[in-house]
Enzyme design. Structure first.
Site, short mmCIF file in Angstrom:
data_model
loop_
_atom_site.label_atom_id
_atom_site.label_comp_id
_atom_site.label_asym_id
_atom_site.label_seq_id
_atom_site.Cartn_x
_atom_site.Cartn_y
_atom_site.Cartn_z
N ARG A 170 -10.57 0.59 1.69
CA ARG A 170 -9.30 1.10 1.21
C ARG A 170 -9.46 1.68 -0.20
NH1 ARG A 170 -4.49 -3.06 1.31
NH2 ARG A 170 -4.52 -2.52 3.51
N GLN B 158 -6.37 -14.79 1.63
CA GLN B 158 -5.20 -15.01 2.49
C GLN B 158 -5.09 -16.48 2.88
OE1 GLN B 158 -4.29 -11.91 5.31
NE2 GLN B 158 -3.39 -13.38 6.75
N HIS C 175 6.32 -2.27 11.23
CA HIS C 175 6.55 -3.56 10.58
C HIS C 175 7.69 -4.34 11.26
CE1 HIS C 175 4.62 -1.44 7.06
NE2 HIS C 175 3.99 -2.59 7.03
N LYS D 155 -9.42 -0.88 9.96
CA LYS D 155 -9.95 0.33 9.34
C LYS D 155 -11.47 0.35 9.48
CE LYS D 155 -8.49 -0.52 5.21
NZ LYS D 155 -8.07 -1.88 5.45
N LYS E 36 4.37 6.05 16.04
CA LYS E 36 3.84 7.30 15.54
C LYS E 36 4.51 8.47 16.27
CE LYS E 36 0.76 5.47 12.78
NZ LYS E 36 0.83 5.62 11.32
N THR E 37 4.84 9.51 15.53
CA THR E 37 5.40 10.72 16.10
C THR E 37 4.57 11.90 15.62
OG1 THR E 37 6.90 11.17 14.26
CG2 THR E 37 7.70 9.70 15.99
N HIS F 236 7.61 0.77 7.73
CA HIS F 236 7.87 1.68 8.85
C HIS F 236 8.22 0.84 10.09
CE1 HIS F 236 3.83 0.64 10.25
NE2 HIS F 236 3.36 1.00 9.06
N THR G 180 0.82 -1.22 0.00
CA THR G 180 0.00 0.00 0.00
C THR G 180 0.85 1.26 0.00
OG1 THR G 180 -0.13 -0.18 2.41
CG2 THR G 180 -1.95 -1.12 1.14
N LYS H 141 -0.11 4.56 20.33
CA LYS H 141 0.41 3.49 19.49
C LYS H 141 1.89 3.69 19.19
CE LYS H 141 -0.80 0.90 15.31
NZ LYS H 141 -1.70 0.82 14.14
N ASP I 274 -4.68 -8.31 14.71
CA ASP I 274 -5.84 -8.12 13.83
C ASP I 274 -5.89 -9.14 12.70
OD1 ASP I 274 -3.68 -7.18 12.42
OD2 ASP I 274 -4.60 -5.28 11.81
#
Length: 421
Positions: free
Chosen positions: A88, A171, A50, A84, A232-233, A47, A42, A229, A192
């Site tokens: 998407r 999947q 992962h 989500k 994240k910044t 990041h 995607t 989480k 998830d």
């Protein structure tokens, strides 16, 4: 290190759920296995989120097991309902292919090419016609069971398309294909993904036999001590692509870890032993001001992702910024180290320092204030104190003519970007 990889992961707090905990632990004690996780293309970079899963794959690889990464060229083109509340946005196939290539390079950087494989589910899912999909696989999935999977149930209140509803079937086909063609017996994913993972195991058991040794394992959701989480910044995600997040920024992200989180991160994201981590945990209690645990964490993760040269460069930039001795830095290091510093553009030639500070860059509010700060020794140009109000700023004199660095007082920097017409 503990003897069994499952014991090791348990100590590190890296296991959330397992489909057959005792069976998997016993199986890896006696067999080398192949295991996989999937990444949908995607975006064109991974990041730090992962890394939680990838560190587990890497630990298995270091003990002789074979990690397999599935790039979801097919599933990524239709969308995954996990995590989500809306559908998407579909990407063009050209964008998907671009992302696949970029992610492949990043993962080879992490895992090498020995005892590691990257496959693309587009290679098998794109060859399946609709009737075969419905007859061979759709018939084996009960809609009631699919609706009860948390990954789908969480979306029923706002609605879910048939496209994303079928994701768990696709999947599951991935796991079956990997089992048959690549001898994969373990799938790993975030919490998830539990419903998708168990769907794959159920499919394999229905087709290959109920005693087929396949397993699923999920990792916990990683939260910071403040409840937010991980990864994240204020500036957004922390990327593995050095063009999106510079190695210096990457290093600083880990260096700035809260004392309450650093031991957890050392367990998750480094290959240090239990004794080494417990020693660092003790130092947090006895000498927290030295931040040795954070520095070790930053060194270890930056080395894993970007190499030792990136660690050396990040520490060089950090030392220069702390001391104010920035003249030793290259222009590329300046760009990394000053990425979050306020910046202005300057397209002029040589300029009087007072005018430069007031009219050109607006660092000073007035000429009177500029003269006062210069004479009092509060102004530094490219790391050197300037107390002469007649000093001429030459934008070509340092850092390859790309930057002029103005420091006011002890820590207030401004990056002046020299524009070349």
């Amino acid at each position: 290190m503990t003897k069994n990889i499952i014991d090791e992961l348990t100590w590190r707090g890296a296991i959330n759920q397992q489909t057959d905990a005792d069976g998997l632990k016993d199986y890896v004690n006696h067999h080398q296995i192949a295991l996989y996780c999937g990444v949908d293309p995607t975006g064109d970079s991974l990041h730090v989120g992962h890394l939680v899963t990838f560190m587990i794959l890497k630990r298995f690889q270091m003990l002789g097991h074979k990690p397999v990464i599935v790039i979801g060229g097919a599933t990524g083109s239709i969308g995954d309902p996990s995590g989500k509340k809306s559908e998407r946005v579909l990407q063009s196939m050209d964008q998907v292919r671009h992302n696949q290539d970029a992610l492949t390079k990043q993962m080879i950087n992490l895992f090498g090419t020995e005892n590691f494989e990257i496959v693309n589910n587009y290679d098998w899912l794109s060859k399946m016609d609709l009737l075969s999909f419905l007859r061979d696989y759709g018939k084996l999935f009960n809609v009631n069971t699919m609706l009860n999977k948390e990954i789908v149930a969480s979306r029923l209140d706002v609605g879910i398309s048939y496209t994303e509803f079928t994701y768990q079937i696709l999947q599951a086909i991935d796991f079956l294909t990997l089992y048959r063609e690549h001898q994969v017996q373990l799938q790993i994913g975030g919490g998830d993904q539990w419903g998708n993972i168990t769907a794959g195991i159920d499919l394999i058991h229905r087709i290959e036999g109920s005693k087929t040794p396949v397993f699923g394992l999920t990792i916990p959701l990683l939260l910071k001590a403040d409840g937010t989480k991980f990864g994240k910044t204020e500036g957004g995600a922390v990327w593995l692509d050095p063009k999106k997040t510079s190695p210096y920024e990457f290093y600083q992200f880990w260096l700035n870890t809260d004392d309450r989180d650093v031991v957890k991160y050392l367990k998750y994201f480094t290959f240090l032993t239990q004794d080494q981590i417990e020693d660092l945990a003790q130092k947090i209690q006895t000498a927290p001001e030295k931040r040795e645990a954070q520095r070790t964490l930053a060194q270890e993760v930056t080395r894993f992702v970007h190499g030792q040269a990136a660690v050396d460069q990040a520490e060089k930039i950090s030392a220069a910024l702390f001391s104010g001795d920035i003249q030793q830095l290259t222009s590329d290091e300046i760009e990394q180290g000053f990425e979050s510093v306020p910046s202005v553009d300057y397209a002029g030639q040589e300029c009087n320092l007072v005018e430069f500070l007031v009219d050109q860059t607006h660092i000073e509010p007035s000429r009177r204030q500029a003269r006062e700060d210069i004479q009092n020794g509060a102004i530094y140009v490219n790391g050197q104190r300037q107390q002469d109000v007649d000093y001429q700023v030459d934008p070509q004199s340092a850092f390859d003519g790309r930057f002029v660095i103005i420091r006011k007082g002890k820590k207030k920097y401004t990056l002046v970007r020299v524009q070349h017409n």
